[in-house]
Design a protein around this motif. Structure first.
Motif, PDB file in Angstrom:
ATOM      1  N   MET A  38      43.308  37.430  49.506  1.00 29.85           N
ATOM      2  CA  MET A  38      42.572  36.483  50.194  1.00 29.85           C
ATOM      3  C   MET A  38      42.896  37.060  51.541  1.00 29.85           C
ATOM      4  N   ASN A  75      38.162  35.014  50.249  1.00 27.96           N
ATOM      5  CA  ASN A  75      38.273  36.222  49.359  1.00 27.96           C
ATOM      6  C   ASN A  75      37.872  37.564  50.273  1.00 27.96           C
ATOM      7  N   GLN A  99      36.552  24.523  42.799  1.00 28.70           N
ATOM      8  CA  GLN A  99      36.375  25.883  43.536  1.00 28.70           C
ATOM      9  C   GLN A  99      35.528  25.540  44.844  1.00 28.70           C
ATOM     10  N   ILE A 115      36.602  30.352  45.548  1.00 30.56           N
ATOM     11  CA  ILE A 115      38.088  30.395  45.305  1.00 30.56           C
ATOM     12  C   ILE A 115      38.643  29.151  44.697  1.00 30.56           C
TER      13      ILE A 115
END
Length: 410
Positions: A253, A69, A224, A82
């Motif tokens: 990203m 990110n 995640q 993410i």
């Protein structure tokens, strides 16, 4: 029949040729070629080998390209998760030249023993993790297995094992900071393997454990992770592939190559190229100067022969070719001995590790060598052609020799 080659062979095969005044100078010229090719082979093989070895060590811990990110900080800890539910995962088919992508997460921790403690970064990996690099680094035990149920297996470095007195089979407590609670989380790990990459900057920091532990501590969902690590086929295209990957990932990203993340290290190893080019240039010049000296002595020693050939109608270029053929034989002899000795040393280093290096300075325990017939053949051809071209200039002196004075020369 090639007249010039025939005369050159007769000169080389003459017994008096080996005991003439020029014999010691010729031997010095051959030795200069041999030493030059030995030094150049070692410079190229160790320069490329060291670059590749250091590069592979960095890749083992980070992949070639990292996707995370934008709002993540520059530390080693994964803070903003993410989702793995991306179009490019688990197969990054939209960009050619990508062979693997894996999800990881990292978290700061403190290893605690009865007498000591050590700060580390625990890198959480999952079933998709590529262990190929660490198979080479493994010095004791085995690699962890995270393809089944969550477990407490961990891989630590030889550096940490020595500092904390650990060995395979030992268990220890690890304290993790908890973002939702002031009290740290404590996990018990069991050492199943010890690795040694030789890159102390990374060895002193990273332990490899189950990704699911990091997810639980951070209160993340099972889908995640902290970041993606991407592996490409051709390292020379890393900047181009990073740009292509960046265009394919979501706008929130970022894609960063390891050459940017470890900029100082990769700028440092680029200096090896300049050193190698400098060594090659110096060795060719030294070898060429020695061959020029040998050729001039040969011409002086064969002055009468030159006069007779001119009197018989031979052109200056014909006589020059005789001596260039002779010089080519000497250069080839020097290259032959140089390659035999140089490649012998390189293969001995590759298989027996004769010359160690300080890992604190060079990031490797011994001098790595890269042996490829491509650069060996090009180096030999380049050296031969460069020396031969340098010999064209002194051979012009033949055109200045008068037949009458040459025949009378003593």
């Amino acid at each position: 029949m090639n007249f010039e080659l025939f005369i050159a062979k007769r000169i080389i095969g003459n017994k008096t040729y080996k005991s003439s005044v020029s014999a010691p100078i010729i031997k010095i010229g051959i030795a200069a070629i041999a030493i030059g090719i030995i030094v150049m082979l070692i410079a190229i093989a160790t320069g490329i080998g060291l670059q590749q070895k250091i590069r592979d060590k960095v890749v083992a811990f980070n992949g070639h390209v990292e996707i995370k990110n934008y709002d993540s900080n520059a530390s080693d800890e994964s803070q903003v998760p993410i989702s793995i539910n991306q179009d490019f995962y688990p197969n990054f088919t939209s960009v050619d030249g990508i062979n693997h992508i894996q999800g990881v997460a990292q978290k700061f921790a403190v290893i605690r023993t009865e007498t000591d403690f050590e700060g580390v970064v625990v890198k959480g990996v999952g079933a998709d993790y590529n262990w190929d690099y660490f198979k080479e680094f493994l010095v004791e035990g085995r690699l962890p297995d995270f393809t089944k149920e969550i477990n407490q297996e961990i891989l630590i470095s030889n550096y940490l094992a020595n500092r904390l007195g650990f060995k395979v089979g030992d268990k220890f407590q690890t304290l993790f900071g908890n973002p939702l609670n002031d009290r740290p989380r404590i996990l018990n790990y069991e050492i199943v393997g010890v690795y040694n990459s030789g890159f102390q900057e990374l060895d002193e920091k990273f332990c490899i454990a189950d990704l699911r532990h990091i997810q639980r501590i951070n209160k993340w969902e099972p889908d995640q992770i902290g970041s993606f690590e991407v592996f490409i086929d051709d390292f020379s295209q890393i900047e181009e592939k990073t740009v292509e990957i960046f265009k394919e990932v979501p706008s929130l990203m970022n894609a960063t190559s390891i050459t940017r993340k470890y900029y100082t290290i990769f700028e440092w190893i680029k200096i090896f190229d300049n050193n190698t080019y400098g060594i090659i240039a110096i060795m060719i010049i030294v070898a060429g100067i020695n061959m020029i000296t040998a050729l001039l002595v040969l011409i002086l020693e064969r002055t009468q022969m030159i006069g007779i050939l001119k009197a018989l109608g031979s052109s200056n270029w014909t006589i020059r070719k005789v001596f260039l053929y002779n010089a080519s034989y000497l250069i080839g002899l020097g290259l032959l001995w140089g390659n035999m000795i140089g490649l012998g040393l390189l293969f001995a280093q590759k298989y027996f590790k004769l010359f160690p290096l300080n890992p604190d300075i060079y990031y490797v325990n011994n001098a790595p060598v890269y042996i490829s017939w491509d650069y060996i053949i090009l180096l030999n051809i380049g050296t031969f052609v460069a020396c031969l071209l340098m010999l064209l200039i002194p051979s012009v002196i033949i055109s200045k020799i008068s037949p009458v004075k040459a025949i009378r020369f003593d």
